[in-house]
Design an enzyme around this catalytic site. Structure first.
Site, PDB file in Angstrom:
ATOM      1  N   ARG A  21       0.804  -1.226   0.000  1.00  9.97           N
ATOM      2  CA  ARG A  21       0.000   0.000   0.000  1.00  9.97           C
ATOM      3  C   ARG A  21       0.833   1.270   0.000  1.00  9.97           C
ATOM      4  O   ARG A  21       0.599   2.181  -0.786  1.00  9.97           O
ATOM      5  CB  ARG A  21      -0.908   0.043   1.233  1.00  9.97           C
ATOM      6  CG  ARG A  21      -2.239  -0.623   1.071  1.00  9.97           C
ATOM      7  CD  ARG A  21      -2.736  -1.079   2.418  1.00  9.97           C
ATOM      8  NE  ARG A  21      -1.843  -2.108   2.907  1.00  9.97           N
ATOM      9  CZ  ARG A  21      -1.943  -3.386   2.554  1.00  9.97           C
ATOM     10  NH1 ARG A  21      -2.930  -3.783   1.801  1.00  9.97           N
ATOM     11  NH2 ARG A  21      -1.074  -4.273   2.973  1.00  9.97           N
ATOM     12  N   THR A  22       1.767   1.357   0.934  1.00 10.38           N
ATOM     13  CA  THR A  22       2.439   2.649   1.128  1.00 10.38           C
ATOM     14  C   THR A  22       3.219   3.029  -0.129  1.00 10.38           C
ATOM     15  O   THR A  22       3.076   4.128  -0.665  1.00 10.38           O
ATOM     16  CB  THR A  22       3.357   2.591   2.369  1.00 10.38           C
ATOM     17  OG1 THR A  22       2.561   2.164   3.470  1.00 10.38           O
ATOM     18  CG2 THR A  22       3.956   3.946   2.665  1.00 10.38           C
TER      19      THR A  22
ATOM     20  N   LYS B 266      25.529  -3.909  -0.688  1.00 12.80           N
ATOM     21  CA  LYS B 266      27.000  -3.859  -0.728  1.00 12.80           C
ATOM     22  C   LYS B 266      27.567  -3.216   0.533  1.00 12.80           C
ATOM     23  O   LYS B 266      28.770  -3.032   0.651  1.00 12.80           O
ATOM     24  CB  LYS B 266      27.456  -3.033  -1.930  1.00 12.80           C
ATOM     25  CG  LYS B 266      27.015  -3.567  -3.265  1.00 12.80           C
ATOM     26  CD  LYS B 266      27.538  -2.641  -4.358  1.00 12.80           C
ATOM     27  CE  LYS B 266      26.936  -2.970  -5.706  1.00 12.80           C
ATOM     28  NZ  LYS B 266      27.192  -1.903  -6.690  1.00 12.80           N
TER      29      LYS B 266
ATOM     30  N   ARG C 160      11.206   3.819   3.723  1.00 14.53           N
ATOM     31  CA  ARG C 160      10.790   2.793   4.693  1.00 14.53           C
ATOM     32  C   ARG C 160      12.039   2.020   5.092  1.00 14.53           C
ATOM     33  O   ARG C 160      12.861   1.660   4.237  1.00 14.53           O
ATOM     34  CB  ARG C 160       9.749   1.846   4.101  1.00 14.53           C
ATOM     35  CG  ARG C 160       9.457   0.675   5.031  1.00 14.53           C
ATOM     36  CD  ARG C 160       8.235  -0.098   4.650  1.00 14.53           C
ATOM     37  NE  ARG C 160       7.013   0.651   4.932  1.00 14.53           N
ATOM     38  CZ  ARG C 160       5.794   0.135   4.863  1.00 14.53           C
ATOM     39  NH1 ARG C 160       5.636  -1.131   4.511  1.00 14.53           N
ATOM     40  NH2 ARG C 160       4.742   0.868   5.128  1.00 14.53           N
TER      41      ARG C 160
ATOM     42  N   HIS D  53       4.631   5.810  11.637  1.00  9.20           N
ATOM     43  CA  HIS D  53       4.177   5.695  10.253  1.00  9.20           C
ATOM     44  C   HIS D  53       3.167   6.836  10.040  1.00  9.20           C
ATOM     45  O   HIS D  53       1.962   6.616   9.978  1.00  9.20           O
ATOM     46  CB  HIS D  53       3.523   4.329  10.054  1.00  9.20           C
ATOM     47  CG  HIS D  53       3.276   3.932   8.632  1.00  9.20           C
ATOM     48  ND1 HIS D  53       3.345   4.823   7.571  1.00  9.20           N
ATOM     49  CD2 HIS D  53       2.951   2.731   8.084  1.00  9.20           C
ATOM     50  CE1 HIS D  53       3.071   4.184   6.447  1.00  9.20           C
ATOM     51  NE2 HIS D  53       2.835   2.905   6.723  1.00  9.20           N
TER      52      HIS D  53
HETATM   53  C1  NCD Z   1       1.656  -1.105   8.084  1.00  5.49           C
HETATM   54  C2  NCD Z   1       3.142  -0.936   8.267  1.00  5.49           C
HETATM   55  O1  NCD Z   1       3.939  -1.161   7.358  1.00  5.49           O
HETATM   56  O2  NCD Z   1       3.518  -0.523   9.348  1.00  5.49           O
HETATM   57  N1  NCD Z   1       1.315  -1.329   6.749  1.00  5.49           N
HETATM   58  C3  NCD Z   1       0.953  -0.248   6.006  1.00  5.49           C
HETATM   59  O3  NCD Z   1       1.752   0.572   5.671  1.00  5.49           O
HETATM   60  N2  NCD Z   1      -0.336  -0.121   5.706  1.00  5.49           N
HETATM   61  C4  NCD Z   1       1.037  -2.076   8.991  1.00  5.49           C
HETATM   62  C5  NCD Z   1       1.654  -3.417   9.104  1.00  5.49           C
HETATM   63  O4  NCD Z   1       2.558  -3.785   8.359  1.00  5.49           O
HETATM   64  O5  NCD Z   1       1.217  -4.153   9.994  1.00  5.49           O
END
Ligand code: NCD
Length: 472
Positions: free
Chosen positions: A61-62, A90, A111, A139
């Site tokens: 999703r993100t 590396k 991320r 997040h």
């Molecule tokens: C979440 C995350 O990555 O923290 N996912 C997301 O971005 N919707 C929730 C999760 O992974 O549990």
């Protein structure tokens, strides 16, 4: 100064509201995301601009909604979605990576598995960093989607009873969400899996910085036996109700108001912890059968892995697919405002967050004194060793006269029970706590976790004083 979004607390309440009204307009151009065969239109607001998505952890999703958002804005995106195929494999540091990628893109979404990675990236990048999830820390853009969903469903936040369930310790979505709930005046009810309670530093911030009151158990347990802790947010005039047209309610009377307005479910974060809990909360229509759940909005950041019954999907209370679909207009709004709105730029928000007043910062002298106690913090990443050193905000409080330190990166706390002078290599045990606050931290100051740590590092104990040794 560059503007970064590393925490939900990097955004003011007003800015969050601006992002939402901007997202409303984008949503109108996209059409109802849940209607099949809709024709979504794009804009050219970000034509010629490039977004980089640097994902060192899995994502559906993100990453995809950020990239879709950038394309819908008329811009383009470049992606490094797998650390195994980037120079991280590396042994390249994150610090070097973001410096390089800053030359290729106008903003970076990051991320990373380490708590506080987004803050390190923000120190080295020359374009805005947007935190797409850093370890178990935060997040923030997921929280924007969560709040926007509730706003679209016409649920104002003040005095709402919001249950958060599951892995409250490891879910970064929860940490950003509860701060925002507190800031907008919701009541937060915790339903953790056993052993997965909210981290101590998040609990402390809710109570000490975001004005939450912990409610004694007897006030709610008869009706909400599954709830492990409850915080209410008293009326604060500076807080907004998120939906301005709705009148602010009188302070909640929990004995009367027992309805659960929102149930926010999270999965067990198996990538962060070795062992799952045997009694992990599972939400299904049976759980939600009581009348207090009759109008509950069920949210989940997704992915779900068994804790949220698929049989609920057709239930009108299930809003999690709406929530995921709002990722595109929300991220369009955020990118557009960060790239084009002068009011969102040029501000240094890197000062411990908005809801808190700026605090003095202690830069740990190289190789001396206390370190961040969170071993998953980015300061402990061997790849970043030459690029980062521990830095802490000096907090009020701390047990038995100790100085409480908050890591600037992962925001967890550590208490320093001793402090000394680097030049003289002497220390004293702290027994009376800091007696003065100064924004000028002396360069020779060094804090230790305790007496033993100071002795192990070759410091000599001086007799205790009435004053804080840092100001000696
Ligand atoms: C979440 C995350 O990555 O923290 N996912 C997301 O971005 N919707 C929730 C999760 O992974 O549990």
């Amino acid at each position: 100064m560059l503007r970064h979004v590393t925490s939900i607390n990097d955004l003011t309440n007003d800015e969050i509201e601006r992002i939402f009204s901007h997202a409303d307009a984008f949503l109108a151009s996209l059409g109802d995301p849940l209607v099949r065969h809709r024709i979504a239109t794009s804009t050219d607001k970000a034509r010629g601009r490039i977004l980089a998505t640097l994902f060192h952890e899995p994502s559906t999703r993100t990453r995809l909604s950020f990239e879709t958002a950038m394309i819908r804005l008329g811009g383009q995106s470049i992606s490094s979605a797998d650390p195994a195929t980037s120079s991280a494999a590396k042994g390249e540091s994150l610090a070097d990576t973001v410096r390089v990628v800053s030359n290729y893109a106008d903003a970076i979404v990051l991320r990373h598995p380490r708590d506080g990675a987004a803050r390190l990236a923000a120190e080295y990048a020359s374009v805005p960093i947007i935190n797409g999830g850093d370890g178990a820390h935060e997040h923030p853009t997921q929280t924007l989607c969560d709040l926007f969903t509730l706003r679209r469903e016409n649920k104002r936040l003040r005095n709402l009873n919001v249950v958060v369930s599951g892995d409250l310790r490891g879910s970064r979505t929860i940490h950003s969400f509860v701060y925002a709930l507190a800031r907008f005046g919701a009541n937060i009810m915790l339903m953790p899996a056993k052993g997965m309670e909210l981290p101590a530093h998040v609990d402390e911030r809710l109570r000490e910085e975001f004005n939450c009151r912990a409610v004694p158990r007897q006030m709610y347990e008869d009706d909400n036996a599954a709830i492990n802790a409850l915080y209410v947010t008293p009326d604060m005039p500076h807080q907004l109700s998120l939906i301005p047209s709705v009148e602010v309610d009188a302070p909640v009377d929990l004995k009367i108001r027992k309805k659960i307005d929102v149930m926010y479910v999270t999965r067990f974060q198996k990538e962060r912890w070795a062992e799952a809990s045997a009694d992990y909360p599972r939400i299904d229509s049976n759980f939600l059968r009581e009348s207090k759940y009759s109008d509950t909005a069920v949210l989940h950041p997704l992915p779900r892995v068994g804790e949220l019954d698929v049989a609920l999907d057709g239930d009108s209370r299930a809003l999690y697919f709406h929530q995921a679909s709002y990722g595109v207009p929300i991220r369009m709004a955020l990118i557009d405002l960060l790239l084009t709105d002068p009011a969102m730029q040029g501000l240094d928000r890197y000062s411990g967050g908005f809801a808190t007043s700026p605090r003095p910062m202690y830069n740990r002298p190289y190789a001396a004194g206390v370190r961040c106690a969170n071993l998953n913090c980015i300061v402990h990443d061997p790849l970043e060793r030459d690029y980062i050193r521990d830095k802490f905000w000096l907090m009020d409080g701390g047990p038995a006269g100790a100085q409480r330190l908050r890591c600037v990166y992962c925001e967890s706390n550590v208490d320093a029970h001793a402090a000394g002078n680097m030049k003289k290599r002497e220390f004293t045990v702290l027994s009376v706590g800091p007696t003065e606050r100064s924004s000028e931290i002396p360069a020779h100051l060094v804090f230790f976790r305790d007496r033993d740590e100071a002795l192990q590092q070759g410091y000599v104990e001086k007799s205790p004083r009435e004053r804080h040794p840092s100001h000696a």
